[in-house]
Design a protein around this motif. Structure first.
Motif, mmCIF file in Angstrom:
data_model
loop_
_atom_site.group_PDB
_atom_site.id
_atom_site.type_symbol
_atom_site.label_atom_id
_atom_site.label_comp_id
_atom_site.label_asym_id
_atom_site.label_seq_id
_atom_site.Cartn_x
_atom_site.Cartn_y
_atom_site.Cartn_z
ATOM 1 N N MET B 1 24.646 -3.540 -49.968
ATOM 2 C CA MET B 1 23.753 -4.159 -49.004
ATOM 3 C C MET B 1 23.094 -3.104 -48.125
ATOM 4 N N LYS B 2 23.907 -2.198 -47.640
ATOM 5 C CA LYS B 2 23.348 -1.185 -46.741
ATOM 6 C C LYS B 2 22.357 -0.280 -47.449
ATOM 7 N N ASN B 3 22.519 -0.172 -48.780
ATOM 8 C CA ASN B 3 21.586 0.667 -49.514
ATOM 9 C C ASN B 3 20.180 0.070 -49.561
ATOM 10 N N ILE B 4 20.115 -1.251 -49.446
ATOM 11 C CA ILE B 4 18.803 -1.899 -49.562
ATOM 12 C C ILE B 4 18.016 -1.813 -48.249
ATOM 13 N N ILE B 5 18.747 -1.873 -47.143
ATOM 14 C CA ILE B 5 18.121 -1.984 -45.822
ATOM 15 C C ILE B 5 17.050 -0.938 -45.576
ATOM 16 N N ILE B 6 17.411 0.306 -45.805
ATOM 17 C CA ILE B 6 16.491 1.392 -45.440
ATOM 18 C C ILE B 6 15.191 1.341 -46.234
ATOM 19 N N PRO B 7 15.282 1.275 -47.559
ATOM 20 C CA PRO B 7 14.023 1.204 -48.320
ATOM 21 C C PRO B 7 13.200 -0.033 -47.951
ATOM 22 N N LEU B 8 13.922 -1.132 -47.690
ATOM 23 C CA LEU B 8 13.233 -2.362 -47.313
ATOM 24 C C LEU B 8 12.436 -2.155 -46.030
ATOM 25 N N PHE B 9 13.110 -1.473 -45.133
ATOM 26 C CA PHE B 9 12.467 -1.205 -43.856
ATOM 27 C C PHE B 9 11.236 -0.318 -44.028
ATOM 28 N N LEU B 10 11.399 0.705 -44.821
ATOM 29 C CA LEU B 10 10.289 1.625 -45.068
ATOM 30 C C LEU B 10 9.134 0.906 -45.739
ATOM 31 N N LEU B 11 9.515 0.033 -46.692
ATOM 32 C CA LEU B 11 8.487 -0.716 -47.407
ATOM 33 C C LEU B 11 7.694 -1.596 -46.431
ATOM 34 N N LEU B 12 8.460 -2.236 -45.549
ATOM 35 C CA LEU B 12 7.815 -3.093 -44.547
ATOM 36 C C LEU B 12 6.818 -2.300 -43.715
ATOM 37 N N LEU B 13 7.259 -1.141 -43.307
ATOM 38 C CA LEU B 13 6.409 -0.256 -42.503
ATOM 39 C C LEU B 13 5.135 0.086 -43.254
ATOM 40 N N LEU B 14 5.314 0.394 -44.517
ATOM 41 C CA LEU B 14 4.185 0.776 -45.358
ATOM 42 C C LEU B 14 3.218 -0.399 -45.508
ATOM 43 N N VAL B 15 3.808 -1.575 -45.754
ATOM 44 C CA VAL B 15 2.973 -2.771 -45.928
ATOM 45 C C VAL B 15 2.142 -3.013 -44.674
ATOM 46 N N VAL B 16 2.816 -2.905 -43.524
ATOM 47 C CA VAL B 16 2.100 -3.119 -42.266
ATOM 48 C C VAL B 16 0.961 -2.126 -42.137
ATOM 49 N N LEU B 17 1.241 -0.864 -42.420
ATOM 50 C CA LEU B 17 0.220 0.184 -42.323
ATOM 51 C C LEU B 17 -0.962 -0.124 -43.222
ATOM 52 N N VAL B 18 -0.638 -0.502 -44.462
ATOM 53 C CA VAL B 18 -1.706 -0.797 -45.427
ATOM 54 C C VAL B 18 -2.537 -1.989 -44.949
ATOM 55 N N LEU B 19 -1.806 -3.013 -44.491
ATOM 56 C CA LEU B 19 -2.522 -4.204 -44.034
ATOM 57 C C LEU B 19 -3.450 -3.874 -42.870
ATOM 58 N N VAL B 20 -2.913 -3.104 -41.909
ATOM 59 C CA VAL B 20 -3.712 -2.777 -40.728
ATOM 60 C C VAL B 20 -4.965 -2.010 -41.125
ATOM 61 N N SER B 21 -4.832 -1.115 -42.112
ATOM 62 C CA SER B 21 -6.001 -0.309 -42.453
ATOM 63 C C SER B 21 -6.916 -0.988 -43.470
ATOM 64 N N THR B 22 -6.480 -2.074 -44.072
ATOM 65 C CA THR B 22 -7.348 -2.711 -45.073
ATOM 66 C C THR B 22 -7.842 -4.081 -44.643
ATOM 67 N N MET B 23 -7.135 -4.709 -43.669
ATOM 68 C CA MET B 23 -7.572 -6.040 -43.259
ATOM 69 C C MET B 23 -8.396 -5.926 -41.992
ATOM 70 N N PHE B 24 -9.378 -6.795 -41.899
ATOM 71 C CA PHE B 24 -10.089 -6.897 -40.612
ATOM 72 C C PHE B 24 -10.640 -8.311 -40.439
ATOM 73 N N GLN B 25 -10.840 -8.662 -39.166
ATOM 74 C CA GLN B 25 -11.371 -9.992 -38.851
ATOM 75 C C GLN B 25 -12.837 -9.869 -38.487
ATOM 76 N N VAL B 26 -13.559 -10.897 -38.874
ATOM 77 C CA VAL B 26 -14.910 -11.041 -38.318
ATOM 78 C C VAL B 26 -14.870 -12.307 -37.468
ATOM 79 N N ARG B 27 -15.148 -12.131 -36.170
ATOM 80 C CA ARG B 27 -15.091 -13.300 -35.274
ATOM 81 C C ARG B 27 -16.380 -14.100 -35.349
#
Lengths: 430, 298
Positions: B1-27
């Motif tokens: 279980m503990k082995n999964i946590i770290i990569p999962l966390f890193l992946l989450l971070l990466l996903v957030v980064l990618v989303l922030v730099s690729t998604m945008f809103q038009v109001r």
């Protein structure tokens, strides 16, 4: 995290060396469990806090739009949130825009007023009679052009371009009636807000220049259609209604979502340069009214002195061809004043004439038998009685002894017709 | 279980980064333009969530698409008949095509300065096509102010169309004034007009008052005449009634005449009279001499 990773590695080596049952491993494993548990709680709390941050209150005088990734959420009536507590997905997914739809905002417009020195805005202040330039500088003085009177005989070459100048002050009251159109189309500068302020705080300042411009345009376009008289007195409310209508049309045209609640024209004035001429005209109107009401008073008085209450009714009757006799008699009976006096005189005359004729006839009838018996005596008695009565009534009696001389004798008696005057003369002579 | 946590966390971070730099809103209040290596690729005017390649491949430019007001300076221009007028025109505009706007102007400040010169240009052109009498006229039918604004609007729309990516929604004249010299003439005219009115008013008042009085007088005359006619009839009636009694006098007309004369004499000398009378008139004869009575008579 770093520490945990190291501990992990350590665990692996220990496992290989000493097996699973070492007490150190137990200790570590329980410590890890606790920290995981804590971590979970923290995460749950964080997620909870995140979701809880989506509660928003919409005030009673507001309506709100919710933007879902920048796009207005919902269809139909659901697009607008009414007052109350609402929950939305927190940033960055959803965003709430609160718009004060009940709030009525006033915008004064003094663009069409003449230049006043700051501090001299009181209309009756001493400064108001201060120096007035003979012309209006278009850069500093505000005014509207209004049309001139339609001339029966237009002046040659004028082409009807007869116009006048008027000063006026206006106030516009508006309200946001369609929050969605307003939000989409009206520029609201949220860039200069201070901390704690929101979209709705920026509305008034951002919209004012737009509305002020549109109102000014409407006023300019409206006023050219009216004359001074119409704009100031005769159709004053019509002018503001006209402005209101045109302004609303324009606001609808640009789909602003703004509703004109009211347009008021607070002040209106002719240019100070021609104020005296207008005052003179005004005074003349009053003088005219006075003259007419004076004449009416005279007419009323004359008529009522002549014939009393029924004067006009009687006149109508006199003019009408088919006068009812009963009405005529009723009116004549109610007559008063001079006309009545004349009729009363006539009545008195009639009575007198008839009475005296009857009295004479009666008298004659009574004395006739006696007269027939002793005519001379009766006549003498009547004659003497009469002379006696006459002499008794005379104020002065002068008895003259006729002169002996047959010729040239003359008597002069100075008589005054008015006894009271005679007395005065006498006392004066003494 | 503990082995999964770290990569999962890193992946989450990466996903957030990618989303922030690729998604945008038009109001709802804006439109956007996406550029790839500096070249515009997509124009977005519908609000919502969009994706793009992260920088430095793609950039997004947003433009506020709400209505703004832009006011030209108060300036003098001349009408068709060479009458100087001072006008102040404003426009209501917005960014409608982000691409064209991005290419032609880019910033709002730029856009405004370009629009300003365009406004005064169009304003002067349109006003130069019309007579001053079409702006204000004593005959409201001849006023063409709305048409003039309409011409300015279409003129401006034509001028900015397809070039600036700007839409002009409305044009208004905020102020319409005449030059300072002309204002003096206007005042003279206004004054004359008022003076004319003042005189007319006074004349009207006098005439109206006079008419009312004359009418009243003639009504009075009429009423009195009617009353007099009636009075005359009454008198005549009286005379007629009296005449009936005269018949009774016919029994002895001489005596009647005598009685009448006596009555008249009495009435005439009733008061305020001075009587000069000869001493040989009865009974004054007594003042002259004793009467001679014939006592022998029965």
């Amino acid at each position: 995290m770093e520490e945990q990773t190291q501990t992990d590695n350590h665990d692996h080596t220990q496992e290989a060396a000493a097996g699973a049952m070492s007490p150190g491993y137990d200790y570590l494993s329980s410590a890890l469990k606790v920290s995981f548990f804590l971590l979970k709680i923290i995460m749950v709390i964080l997620i909870g806090l995140y979701l809880a941050s989506g509660f928003r209150t919409v005030e009673p005088d507001e309506q709100a739009l919710v933007l879902w990734f920048g796009k207005i959420r919902g269809v139909g009536e659901d697009r607008l949130l009414g007052p109350g507590l609402h929950w939305i997905l927190p940033y960055p997914v959803e965003e709430i825009v609160k718009i004060p739809v009940q709030k009525k905002i006033n915008i004064p417009l003094n663009l069409f007023w003449y230049y006043e020195k700051p501090g001299s805005e009181m209309p009756e202040s001493v400064d108001s009679r201060a120096y007035v330039p003979p012309t209006l500088n278009p850069l500093t003085e505000g005014y509207c052009l209004v049309r001139g009177e339609r001339q029966k005989l237009p002046m040659v070459g004028s082409e009807g371009s007869d116009y006048n100048i008027l000063h006026s002050k206006w106030v516009l009251t508006y309200q946001i009636s369609d929050p969605e159109s307003f939000f989409k189309n009206c520029f609201v500068d949220t860039g200069q807000l201070q901390a704690g302020q929101g979209y709705s705080d920026a509305i008034e300042k951002s919209v004012t220049p737009l509305l002020r411009g549109l109102l000014a345009d409407t006023v300019v376009r409206t006023m050219v259609n009216y004359t001074i008289e119409e704009a100031m007195y005769e159709r004053a409310s019509g002018v503001t209604e006209h402005v209101k209508r045109l302004l609303q049309d324009k606001l609808n045209e640009i789909d602003s979502g703004i509703k004109v609640v009211a347009v008021q024209r607070n002040r209106i004035a002719v240019p100070r340069q021609v104020e005296d001429a207008f005052e003179a005209a005004h005074t003349a109107v009053q003088a005219k009214e006075r003259a007419i009401s004076g004449a009416k008073l005279y007419a009323e008085k004359t008529l009522s002195e002549t014939a009393g209450q029924v004067a006009s009714e009687l006149l109508q009757l006199l003019h009408s061809k088919d006068a009812n006799e009963q009405d005529t008699e009723r009116l004549w009976a109610q007559l008063a004043g001079k006309a009545q006096e004349r009729i009363a005189d006539a009545r008195a005359y009639r009575t007198k004439v008839v009475e005296s004729a009857r009295a004479n006839a009666d008298y004659l009838h009574q004395i006739l038998p006696e007269y027939r018996k002793r005519p001379k005596l009766v006549l003498q008695r009547i004659y003497k009685d009469a002379i006696e009565q006459i002499l008794d009534n005379a104020d002065e009696k002068i008895v003259i002894q006729p002169g002996r001389a047959k010729t040239g004798s003359e008597i002069r008696v100075l008589v005054n017709r008015d006894p009271s005057l005679r007395k005065k003369t006498e006392s004066g002579n003494r | 279980m503990k082995n999964i946590i770290i990569p999962l966390f890193l992946l989450l971070l990466l996903v957030v980064l990618v989303l922030v730099s690729t998604m945008f809103q038009v109001r709802e209040t804006e439109s956007a333009l996406v550029t790839r290596f500096g070249n515009p690729t997509r124009e977005l005017s519908e609000p919502g969530l969009y994706f793009k390649w992260p920088p430095p491949i793609e950039w997004v430019h947003k433009f506020d698409s709400r209505l703004r007001i832009l006011e030209a300076e108060l300036g003098e221009t001349t009408t068709k008949g060479a009458v100087p007028v001072i006008v102040n025109t404003f426009i209501v505009w917005r960014v409608s095509e982000p691409l064209a706007f991005f290419n032609a102007v880019g910033t709002f400040n730029d856009a405004e300065s370009k629009l300003l010169s365009q406004i005064s240009d169009t304003q002067n052109k349109v006003i130069g096509r019309h007579f001053f009498s079409e702006m204000v006229n004593s005959d409201p039918e001849k006023i063409r102010l709305e048409e003039i604004e309409g011409e300015m609007l279409s003129g401006l729309q034509e001028a900015v169309k397809g070039i600036y990516g700007i839409e002009v929604k409305a044009v208004g004249i905020k102020q319409l004034k005449v030059s300072e010299d002309v204002s003096k003439d206007v005042f003279d005219r206004m004054r004359k007009e008022r003076e004319r009115r003042t005189e007319a008013t006074i004349a009207e008042g006098t005439a109206a008052a006079k008419k009312i009085k004359t009418d009243a007088d003639s009504m009075q005359t009429e009423l009195l005449a009617a009353a007099d006619a009636r009075a005359k009839a009454i008198r005549a009636q009286g005379d007629a009634e009296a005449a009936m009694y005269y018949k009774m006098l016919e029994e002895d007309p001489q005596l009647a005449m005598f009685l009448r004369d006596i009555e008249a004499l009495k009435k005439i000398l009733e008061s305020r009279s001075t009587l000069v009378i000869g001493a040989d008139v009865e009974p004054f004869r007594l003042l002259k001499e004793m009467p001679v009575l014939d006592s022998n008579k029965p």
